[in-house]
Design a protein around this motif. Structure first.
Motif, PDB file in Angstrom:
ATOM      1  N   GLU A 274       0.827  -1.204   0.000  1.00 50.64           N
ATOM      2  CA  GLU A 274       0.000   0.000   0.000  1.00 50.64           C
ATOM      3  C   GLU A 274       0.865   1.259   0.000  1.00 50.64           C
ATOM      4  OE1 GLU A 274      -3.418   2.253   2.691  1.00 50.64           O
ATOM      5  OE2 GLU A 274      -3.145   0.080   2.866  1.00 50.64           O
ATOM      6  N   LEU A 275       1.914   1.286   0.828  1.00 47.71           N
ATOM      7  CA  LEU A 275       2.799   2.460   0.836  1.00 47.71           C
ATOM      8  C   LEU A 275       3.435   2.664  -0.534  1.00 47.71           C
ATOM      9  CD1 LEU A 275       4.678   2.233   4.273  1.00 47.71           C
ATOM     10  CD2 LEU A 275       2.501   3.344   3.720  1.00 47.71           C
ATOM     11  N   TYR A 276       3.833   1.568  -1.159  1.00 43.16           N
ATOM     12  CA  TYR A 276       4.495   1.601  -2.464  1.00 43.16           C
ATOM     13  C   TYR A 276       3.592   2.218  -3.533  1.00 43.16           C
ATOM     14  CZ  TYR A 276       6.356  -0.567  -6.794  1.00 43.16           C
ATOM     15  OH  TYR A 276       6.819  -0.812  -8.069  1.00 43.16           O
ATOM     16  N   VAL A 277       2.376   1.700  -3.659  1.00 42.32           N
ATOM     17  CA  VAL A 277       1.503   2.193  -4.726  1.00 42.32           C
ATOM     18  C   VAL A 277       1.031   3.612  -4.432  1.00 42.32           C
ATOM     19  CG1 VAL A 277      -0.666   1.229  -3.817  1.00 42.32           C
ATOM     20  CG2 VAL A 277      -0.377   1.545  -6.279  1.00 42.32           C
ATOM     21  N   ARG A 278       0.832   3.948  -3.156  1.00 41.07           N
ATOM     22  CA  ARG A 278       0.465   5.320  -2.823  1.00 41.07           C
ATOM     23  C   ARG A 278       1.559   6.285  -3.249  1.00 41.07           C
ATOM     24  NH1 ARG A 278      -3.875   6.489   0.230  1.00 41.07           N
ATOM     25  NH2 ARG A 278      -4.927   4.771   1.333  1.00 41.07           N
ATOM     26  N   PHE A 279       2.806   5.940  -2.953  1.00 41.96           N
ATOM     27  CA  PHE A 279       3.903   6.836  -3.302  1.00 41.96           C
ATOM     28  C   PHE A 279       3.988   7.042  -4.819  1.00 41.96           C
ATOM     29  CE2 PHE A 279       8.268   7.474  -4.713  1.00 41.96           C
ATOM     30  CZ  PHE A 279       8.592   8.645  -4.040  1.00 41.96           C
ATOM     31  N   LEU A 280       3.891   5.963  -5.580  1.00 44.35           N
ATOM     32  CA  LEU A 280       4.003   6.081  -7.035  1.00 44.35           C
ATOM     33  C   LEU A 280       2.922   6.986  -7.612  1.00 44.35           C
ATOM     34  CD1 LEU A 280       4.839   2.400  -8.101  1.00 44.35           C
ATOM     35  CD2 LEU A 280       6.418   4.341  -7.940  1.00 44.35           C
ATOM     36  N   LEU A 281       1.696   6.863  -7.096  1.00 45.85           N
ATOM     37  CA  LEU A 281       0.579   7.591  -7.690  1.00 45.85           C
ATOM     38  C   LEU A 281       0.410   9.009  -7.148  1.00 45.85           C
ATOM     39  CD1 LEU A 281      -2.126   4.786  -7.989  1.00 45.85           C
ATOM     40  CD2 LEU A 281      -0.701   5.762  -9.796  1.00 45.85           C
ATOM     41  N   THR A 432      -2.668  -7.096  -0.805  1.00 43.04           N
ATOM     42  CA  THR A 432      -4.056  -6.651  -0.844  1.00 43.04           C
ATOM     43  C   THR A 432      -4.064  -5.172  -0.474  1.00 43.04           C
ATOM     44  OG1 THR A 432      -4.885  -8.829  -0.199  1.00 43.04           O
ATOM     45  CG2 THR A 432      -6.367  -6.958   0.114  1.00 43.04           C
ATOM     46  N   ALA A 433      -4.652  -4.341  -1.340  1.00 44.87           N
ATOM     47  CA  ALA A 433      -4.573  -2.892  -1.126  1.00 44.87           C
ATOM     48  C   ALA A 433      -5.892  -2.228  -1.494  1.00 44.87           C
ATOM     49  CB  ALA A 433      -3.448  -2.295  -1.968  1.00 44.87           C
ATOM     50  N   PRO A 434      -6.198  -1.097  -0.835  1.00 42.54           N
ATOM     51  CA  PRO A 434      -7.401  -0.318  -1.194  1.00 42.54           C
ATOM     52  C   PRO A 434      -7.136   0.502  -2.443  1.00 42.54           C
ATOM     53  CG  PRO A 434      -6.233   0.773   0.581  1.00 42.54           C
ATOM     54  CD  PRO A 434      -5.485  -0.504   0.310  1.00 42.54           C
ATOM     55  N   PHE A 435      -6.978  -0.191  -3.562  1.00 44.37           N
ATOM     56  CA  PHE A 435      -6.518   0.431  -4.794  1.00 44.37           C
ATOM     57  C   PHE A 435      -7.490   1.503  -5.268  1.00 44.37           C
ATOM     58  CE2 PHE A 435      -5.357   0.232  -9.414  1.00 44.37           C
ATOM     59  CZ  PHE A 435      -4.017   0.561  -9.258  1.00 44.37           C
ATOM     60  N   THR A 436      -8.780   1.245  -5.162  1.00 44.86           N
ATOM     61  CA  THR A 436      -9.780   2.215  -5.615  1.00 44.86           C
ATOM     62  C   THR A 436      -9.658   3.525  -4.849  1.00 44.86           C
ATOM     63  OG1 THR A 436     -11.302   0.444  -6.226  1.00 44.86           O
ATOM     64  CG2 THR A 436     -12.242   2.631  -5.923  1.00 44.86           C
ATOM     65  N   ALA A 437      -9.539   3.445  -3.525  1.00 41.18           N
ATOM     66  CA  ALA A 437      -9.425   4.656  -2.710  1.00 41.18           C
ATOM     67  C   ALA A 437      -8.156   5.428  -3.040  1.00 41.18           C
ATOM     68  CB  ALA A 437      -9.446   4.290  -1.230  1.00 41.18           C
ATOM     69  N   ILE A 438      -7.076   4.713  -3.315  1.00 44.47           N
ATOM     70  CA  ILE A 438      -5.808   5.377  -3.652  1.00 44.47           C
ATOM     71  C   ILE A 438      -5.953   6.135  -4.971  1.00 44.47           C
ATOM     72  CG2 ILE A 438      -3.390   4.980  -4.264  1.00 44.47           C
ATOM     73  CD1 ILE A 438      -3.460   2.575  -2.324  1.00 44.47           C
ATOM     74  N   LEU A 439      -6.626   5.523  -5.943  1.00 48.24           N
ATOM     75  CA  LEU A 439      -6.866   6.203  -7.218  1.00 48.24           C
ATOM     76  C   LEU A 439      -7.749   7.432  -7.013  1.00 48.24           C
ATOM     77  CD1 LEU A 439      -7.501   3.202  -9.652  1.00 48.24           C
ATOM     78  CD2 LEU A 439      -5.418   4.557  -9.431  1.00 48.24           C
ATOM     79  N   GLU A 441      -8.002   9.322  -4.464  1.00 43.05           N
ATOM     80  CA  GLU A 441      -7.262  10.376  -3.778  1.00 43.05           C
ATOM     81  C   GLU A 441      -6.289  11.096  -4.701  1.00 43.05           C
ATOM     82  OE1 GLU A 441      -5.300   8.536  -0.510  1.00 43.05           O
ATOM     83  OE2 GLU A 441      -7.162   7.791   0.381  1.00 43.05           O
ATOM     84  N   ASN A 442      -5.784  10.394  -5.722  1.00 43.73           N
ATOM     85  CA  ASN A 442      -4.644  10.927  -6.469  1.00 43.73           C
ATOM     86  C   ASN A 442      -4.871  11.164  -7.952  1.00 43.73           C
ATOM     87  OD1 ASN A 442      -2.408  10.863  -4.347  1.00 43.73           O
ATOM     88  ND2 ASN A 442      -3.200   8.780  -4.199  1.00 43.73           N
ATOM     89  N   ILE A 443      -5.994  10.716  -8.494  1.00 43.79           N
ATOM     90  CA  ILE A 443      -6.236  10.901  -9.934  1.00 43.79           C
ATOM     91  C   ILE A 443      -7.499  11.732 -10.119  1.00 43.79           C
ATOM     92  CG2 ILE A 443      -6.652   9.756 -12.129  1.00 43.79           C
ATOM     93  CD1 ILE A 443      -5.005   7.469 -11.241  1.00 43.79           C
ATOM     94  N   PRO A 444      -7.355  13.007 -10.452  1.00 41.91           N
ATOM     95  CA  PRO A 444      -8.522  13.876 -10.642  1.00 41.91           C
ATOM     96  C   PRO A 444      -9.463  13.315 -11.705  1.00 41.91           C
ATOM     97  CG  PRO A 444      -6.492  15.166 -10.568  1.00 41.91           C
ATOM     98  CD  PRO A 444      -6.069  13.726 -10.637  1.00 41.91           C
ATOM     99  N   GLY A 445     -10.744  13.404 -11.422  1.00 43.91           N
ATOM    100  CA  GLY A 445     -11.733  12.949 -12.394  1.00 43.91           C
ATOM    101  C   GLY A 445     -12.063  11.490 -12.309  1.00 43.91           C
ATOM    102  N   PHE A 446     -11.399  10.753 -11.391  1.00 39.16           N
ATOM    103  CA  PHE A 446     -11.672   9.321 -11.292  1.00 39.16           C
ATOM    104  C   PHE A 446     -12.831   9.017 -10.347  1.00 39.16           C
ATOM    105  CE2 PHE A 446     -11.067   5.292  -9.017  1.00 39.16           C
ATOM    106  CZ  PHE A 446     -11.277   4.428 -10.072  1.00 39.16           C
ATOM    107  N   ALA A 447     -12.895   9.713  -9.231  1.00 35.95           N
ATOM    108  CA  ALA A 447     -13.952   9.450  -8.265  1.00 35.95           C
ATOM    109  C   ALA A 447     -15.312   9.633  -8.914  1.00 35.95           C
ATOM    110  CB  ALA A 447     -13.813  10.380  -7.042  1.00 35.95           C
ATOM    111  N   ALA A 448     -16.262   8.787  -8.552  1.00 39.52           N
ATOM    112  CA  ALA A 448     -17.580   8.819  -9.181  1.00 39.52           C
ATOM    113  C   ALA A 448     -18.222  10.201  -9.060  1.00 39.52           C
ATOM    114  CB  ALA A 448     -18.482   7.757  -8.528  1.00 39.52           C
ATOM    115  N   ALA A 449     -17.977  10.889  -7.947  1.00 47.40           N
ATOM    116  CA  ALA A 449     -18.550  12.214  -7.758  1.00 47.40           C
ATOM    117  C   ALA A 449     -17.955  13.260  -8.680  1.00 47.40           C
ATOM    118  CB  ALA A 449     -18.351  12.666  -6.300  1.00 47.40           C
ATOM    119  N   ASP A 450     -16.732  12.975  -9.193  1.00 48.01           N
ATOM    120  CA  ASP A 450     -16.062  13.920 -10.096  1.00 48.01           C
ATOM    121  C   ASP A 450     -16.474  13.710 -11.547  1.00 48.01           C
ATOM    122  OD1 ASP A 450     -14.702  14.800  -7.893  1.00 48.01           O
ATOM    123  OD2 ASP A 450     -12.919  13.590  -8.270  1.00 48.01           O
ATOM    124  N   ALA A 451     -17.003  12.521 -11.811  1.00 47.37           N
ATOM    125  CA  ALA A 451     -17.271  12.165 -13.214  1.00 47.37           C
ATOM    126  C   ALA A 451     -18.354  13.039 -13.814  1.00 47.37           C
ATOM    127  CB  ALA A 451     -17.680  10.700 -13.276  1.00 47.37           C
TER     128      ALA A 451
END
Length: 451
Positions: A274-281, A432-439, A441-451
C-alpha cells in the motif's frame, strides 16, 4: 585479489570487464539460444510434446540470460532490473528456477575497487575531497546498474550515502542497450506476453537523464521537500551533487521490498504494498514528479515501519500532475461506457488516425487493466497477472490483435512504465490494497462524484 600477470590488464577506472569481454558475454546469448532451438527442434522431431520442448527452451534460455545479466553492469544490468519487475507475469515453471537470480539483480552488482572509487571522488569533489568527506567505507553498501553507494561521514558530522557513477558507464550503457535491442526475439521466447522492444527503446531514450547526477539530485530534493513531514514515507535530503557523484543523507534500512517479496509476512506485504503504490501515484500531485524506476530495490524497509525511497535517476516531469484525461478514462472503463473509452483514447493519441477498433472490443481490452479499481480492496497475484499477460500476448487472440493497434503517446511512456511496473511488483508481493481509494485520492476525475 591481484590479477594474474599473464592476463591482459583492465584499464583502471573503467567498468569491470573490457568492452570486448562484455560484448562477448552478450554475444553468447544468441549463440546459446540458436543451439537450444536446434536441440528443441530435434527433440520435437523425435516425438517430444511441443509444450514440453518450449518450456525446456524457455527455462534454459532464461537461466543463461539472467546469469549473463547478473555479471554485468551498464545497460545489461539496467535492463535486467527492469525485466525483474515483470517476473510475476511469467509462468511459474519458467520463473521458478531463476527467481532468485532476478531478485538479486534488483540489489547487487560487482563492485569497483577502492582505488577507482578514490580517483572518482578526487575527480568530482576535488583533490581535497577528504576535507569534505571525512570518512568513507571502501566496501560499497549497495551496487547497481550505473553506480554504487558507499557509507560515509560528511564534514558537518552527518552520515551520508555517497553514490559514485562507474567510470565508463555512459559508453557501456549505450553499447549494452544497442546490443540488447538486437536480441529482443530471444527475450520474447522467455516471456511471450512481454514485448521488450519498447522497454529497451525507452531505456535508450533516457540514457542522458540516468547519467546526470545533478538532475537526479534536483529530483530527489524536490521529493524530499514534498515528503519532509510525511509519517510513512522518507526521502533522504541531498547534501552535495556533481555530474557523477551524489551525496545524500544516510538512511538506515532493514532491506528492500525484494526481501519482503521473498520472506515477508502477509501483513508486511499488504503494508508495504500500500505504501508503495500510494507513493508512485501521489508523486505527481505532491511533487510534480513521478518516480519512474519502480523496481523493488529502490524502496527500502525502515525499522519503524516506514518506507524509504531512493534512486531518482528516472522521473517523469509532471508539474501539473497526471494528464487530466486519465481519471475520466478509467471511470468510463469501470462504468462500461465503451463509446467514451474509445473516444477518450482516440483524443489522447492511443489510437492513430485511421485506426478502427470496435468500441465494445476496446472496452473489453481495457477492462482487466482497471479490474483492481472495481472493488474496495484488491488482492494482486502472480496468477492474475499471468492470466492478463496470456490474454494480451497470445497471437491470434482478440486481446493480442487489439494491443497491436494501440499506440503509446510519448507523454504517457513513463506513466505506462510505472503503472505496469507497479502492478508487477504488487503481484510479486501478493499485496491486498485499497486500490480504488488510492486512485480516488490521487487521480482527478476518477472518483464517481467527479465524473
Amino acid at each position: 585479489m591481484a590479477e594474474e600477470t599473464d592476463r591482459p590488464r583492465r584499464r583502471e577506472g573503467s567498468l569491470p570487464g573490457s568492452a570486448f569481454a562484455r560484448g562477448a558475454k552478450l554475444a553468447s546469448l544468441p549463440v546459446g539460444f540458436a543451439g537450444r532451438t536446434a536441440l528443441g527442434m530435434g527433440r520435437r522431431l523425435g516425438g517430444a510434446p511441443a509444450d514440453a520442448v518450449l518450456t525446456e527452451v524457455q527455462r534454459r534460455t532464461a537461466e543463461q540470460i539472467f546469469s549473463v545479466l547478473g555479471q554485468l553492469k551498464g545497460g545489461a544490468m539496467k535492463f535486467g532490473q527492469a525485466m525483474s519487475i515483470f517476473e510475476a507475469a511469467l509462468p511459474d515453471e519458467i520463473a521458478g528456477p531463476y527467481r532468485e537470480t532476478l531478485t538479486k539483480l534488483q540489489d547487487a552488482a560487482p563492485p569497483m575497487p577502492p582505488s577507482v572509487v578514490h580517483r572518482a571522488l578526487a575527480t568530482h569533489l576535488g583533490d581535497d575531497w577528504r576535507e569534505l568527506l571525512v570518512e568513507i567505507d571502501d566496501e560499497p553498501a549497495a551496487a547497481a546498474s550505473i553506480g554504487q553507494v558507499h557509507r560515509g561521514r560528511w564534514h558537518d558530522g552527518r552520515e551520508v550515502a555517497v553514490k559514485i557513477q562507474y567510470p565508463g558507464a555512459a559508453k557501456a550503457l549505450r553499447s549494452d542497450l544497442k546490443q540488447l535491442a538486437r536480441l529482443s526475439r530471444m527475450f520474447g521466447v522467455v516471456a511471450p506476453g512481454l514485448d521488450v522492444k519498447p522497454l529497451i527503446a525507452e531505456l535508450q531514450d533516457r540514457v542522458n537523464e540516468e547519467l546526470d547526477y545533478q538532475l537526479e539530485a534536483a529530483s530527489q530534493q524536490a521529493f524530499h521537500e514534498a515528503y519532509a513531514d510525511d509519517p510513512v514515507v522518507s526521502v533522504p535530503a541531498v547534501v552535495h551533487a556533481s555530474d557523477a557523484v551524489l551525496v545524500t543523507e544516510w538512511m538506515n534500512s532493514k532491506g528492500s521490498l525484494a526481501g519482503i517479496i521473498k520472506d515477508g509476512t502477509k501483513d508486511e506485504r499488504d503494508h508495504y504494498g500500500e505504501l508503495y503504490v500510494r507513493f508512485l501515484l501521489e508523486g505527481p500531485r505532491r511533487a510534480g514528479l513521478m518516480h519512474a524506476d519502480p523496481h523493488p530495490g529502490n524502496f527500502r524497509v525502515l525499522p519503524d515501519g516506514r518506507m524509504g525511497v531512493v534512486d531518482f535517476g528516472a522521473v517523469a516531469q509532471l508539474p501539473d500532475g497526471l494528464p487530466p484525461a486519465i481519471g475520466p478514462l478509467l471511470r468510463s472503463a469501470i462504468d462500461g461506457d465503451a463509446e467514451a473509452v474509445s473516444e477518450g483514447l482516440r483524443d489522447e493519441g492511443f489510437l492513430r488516425p485511421g485506426t478502427s477498433i470496435d468500441a465494445d472490443v476496446l472496452a473489453a481490452y481495457i477492462g482487466p487493466f482497471v479490474e483492481p479499481a472495481t472493488v474496495d480492496r484488491f488482492t494482486f497475484s502472480r496468477e492474475w497477472l499471468r492470466s492478463q499477460t496470456q490474454r494480451l500476448g497470445t497471437p491470434g487472440s482478440e486481446g493480442f490483435s487489439t494491443s497491436m493497434r494501440i499506440n503509446l503517446p510519448p507523454e504517457y511512456l513513463l506513466i505506462h512504465r510505472v503503472w505496469l511496473g507497479g502492478v508487477g511488483v504488487l503481484c510479486q508481493l501478493g499485496a491486498t490494497a485499497p486500490f480504488t481509494a488510492i486512485l480516488e485520492e490521487n487521480i482527478p476525475g476518477f472518483a464517481a462524484a467527479d465524473a
